[in-house]
Motif scaffolding. Structure first.
Motif, short mmCIF file in Angstrom:
data_model
loop_
_atom_site.label_atom_id
_atom_site.label_comp_id
_atom_site.label_asym_id
_atom_site.label_seq_id
_atom_site.Cartn_x
_atom_site.Cartn_y
_atom_site.Cartn_z
N ARG A 63 8.67 7.10 8.91
CA ARG A 63 8.04 7.17 7.59
C ARG A 63 8.97 6.64 6.50
NH1 ARG A 63 6.15 12.20 9.60
NH2 ARG A 63 7.83 13.30 8.51
N LEU A 64 10.27 6.99 6.62
CA LEU A 64 11.24 6.48 5.64
C LEU A 64 11.36 4.96 5.73
CD1 LEU A 64 14.07 9.19 5.91
CD2 LEU A 64 12.48 8.83 4.00
N GLU A 65 11.34 4.45 6.96
CA GLU A 65 11.40 3.00 7.12
C GLU A 65 10.18 2.33 6.49
OE1 GLU A 65 14.02 2.81 11.29
OE2 GLU A 65 11.83 2.66 11.33
N GLU A 66 9.05 2.99 6.64
CA GLU A 66 7.84 2.45 5.99
C GLU A 66 8.00 2.47 4.46
OE1 GLU A 66 4.69 4.84 7.41
OE2 GLU A 66 4.67 3.94 9.44
N ASN A 67 8.61 3.54 3.94
CA ASN A 67 8.86 3.60 2.49
C ASN A 67 9.85 2.53 2.04
OD1 ASN A 67 7.13 5.76 2.04
ND2 ASN A 67 8.73 7.30 2.45
N VAL A 68 10.84 2.27 2.88
CA VAL A 68 11.81 1.22 2.54
C VAL A 68 11.10 -0.12 2.41
CG1 VAL A 68 13.76 -0.13 3.43
CG2 VAL A 68 13.83 2.38 3.50
N ASP A 69 10.22 -0.40 3.38
CA ASP A 69 9.46 -1.65 3.30
C ASP A 69 8.59 -1.68 2.05
OD1 ASP A 69 10.59 -2.43 5.68
OD2 ASP A 69 8.92 -1.70 6.91
N LYS A 70 8.01 -0.51 1.75
CA LYS A 70 7.16 -0.42 0.57
C LYS A 70 7.96 -0.66 -0.70
CE LYS A 70 4.36 2.89 -2.01
NZ LYS A 70 3.82 4.25 -2.06
#
Length: 266
Positions: A63-70
């Motif tokens: 989820r954090l990696e997805e936020n980083v991409d976001k």
């Protein structure tokens, strides 16, 4: 203290406790085996719990990696629209999320190491349990064989003692039988000699001898009477015979005289 060390300590404590109660060794072995299996299950549950925690951290990391991409996309969009302030905020959030990701990666790595160690310990414990099970069954078989042998030996010993008792009983029975046979023979002999008659009467030896003399005298007197009677009967028979002979002679003379008279008359 590691899992295996704690397991070994607990098992030894349980085993010592059981041995102190002087229980059946086969029960002790079975109990120890069950305790080891319980410990193995606890290790497996520990591995499962640790794996669950690791999976949760991995999900959080994604989820954090997805936020980083976001946030990275937000910063790019903000720069394209000349909004450096928004781009800076997005990059700051991205940086914070990446720091969190790094921390999660360290935690996940630690959990993975622990998991690997637990799996290795679990495999070792499982191997030891299998070895213990083999030794347990072998020991139980040996104990059962020794117990059976002991039982047979005790039975044979008891049987030997019983045989000795039976032999002594037979000897006593033989002695008693011989005594009874001798007693019976003695009773027969006493009965034949009239000893029982002596016991059953109040007469002493003198009385018995006098009775015998009286009996003998009576027999002799009766014998003489019979002889006298027989003699008298013989004399009477002779007298009767002589009388009959005289009568016959008289009759013959009479007949002769009658014959002479008849001749003279004729």
């Amino acid at each position: 203290m590691g899992i295996l060390s704690r397991t070994s300590y607990i098992i030894k404590s349980k085993v010592n406790s059981i041995l102190n109660r002087a229980e059946d060794p086969t029960d002790t072995l079975d109990y120890s085996y069950e305790q080891m299996r319980d410990q193995l299950q606890q290790v497996k549950r520990g591995i499962a719990d640790l794996t669950t925690q690791k999976k949760r951290l991995e999900m959080q990391k994604r989820r954090l990696e997805e936020n980083v991409d976001k946030h990275n996309q937000q910063a790019r969009t903000a720069v394209e629209q000349d909004r450096e302030d928004l781009a800076r905020k997005a990059l700051e959030k991205k940086k914070a999320k990446m720091n969190q990701i790094e921390e999660l990666e360290r935690q996940i790595s630690n959990l993975q190491n622990q998991q690997d160690q637990l799996v290795e310990q679990k495999d070792t414990l499982q191997t030891r349990i299998e070895e213990f099970r083999t030794k347990k069954e072998t020991m139980k078989a040996r104990y059962s064989a020794a117990e059976a042998s002991t039982t047979v030996n005790e039975a044979m010993t008891a049987t030997g003692e019983e045989f000795e008792d039976v032999g002594r009983a037979i000897e006593r029975a033989e002695e008693q039988t011989q005594d009874m046979e001798a007693r019976s023979a003695a009773m027969d002999e006493l009965r034949e000699t009239g000893a029982f008659d002596e016991v059953l009467t109040d007469k002493d030896q003198i009385d018995r001898e006098l009775d015998q003399l009286s009996t003998d005298s009576g027999v002799e007197a009766e014998l003489e009477t019979l002889k006298s009677e027989v003699g008298d009967e013989s004399a009477a028979d002779e007298s009767t015979s002589e009388s009959d002979a005289t009568t016959e002679e008289v009759d013959a003379d009479v007949e002769a005289e009658l014959s002479e008279i008849q001749e003279e008359e004729g």
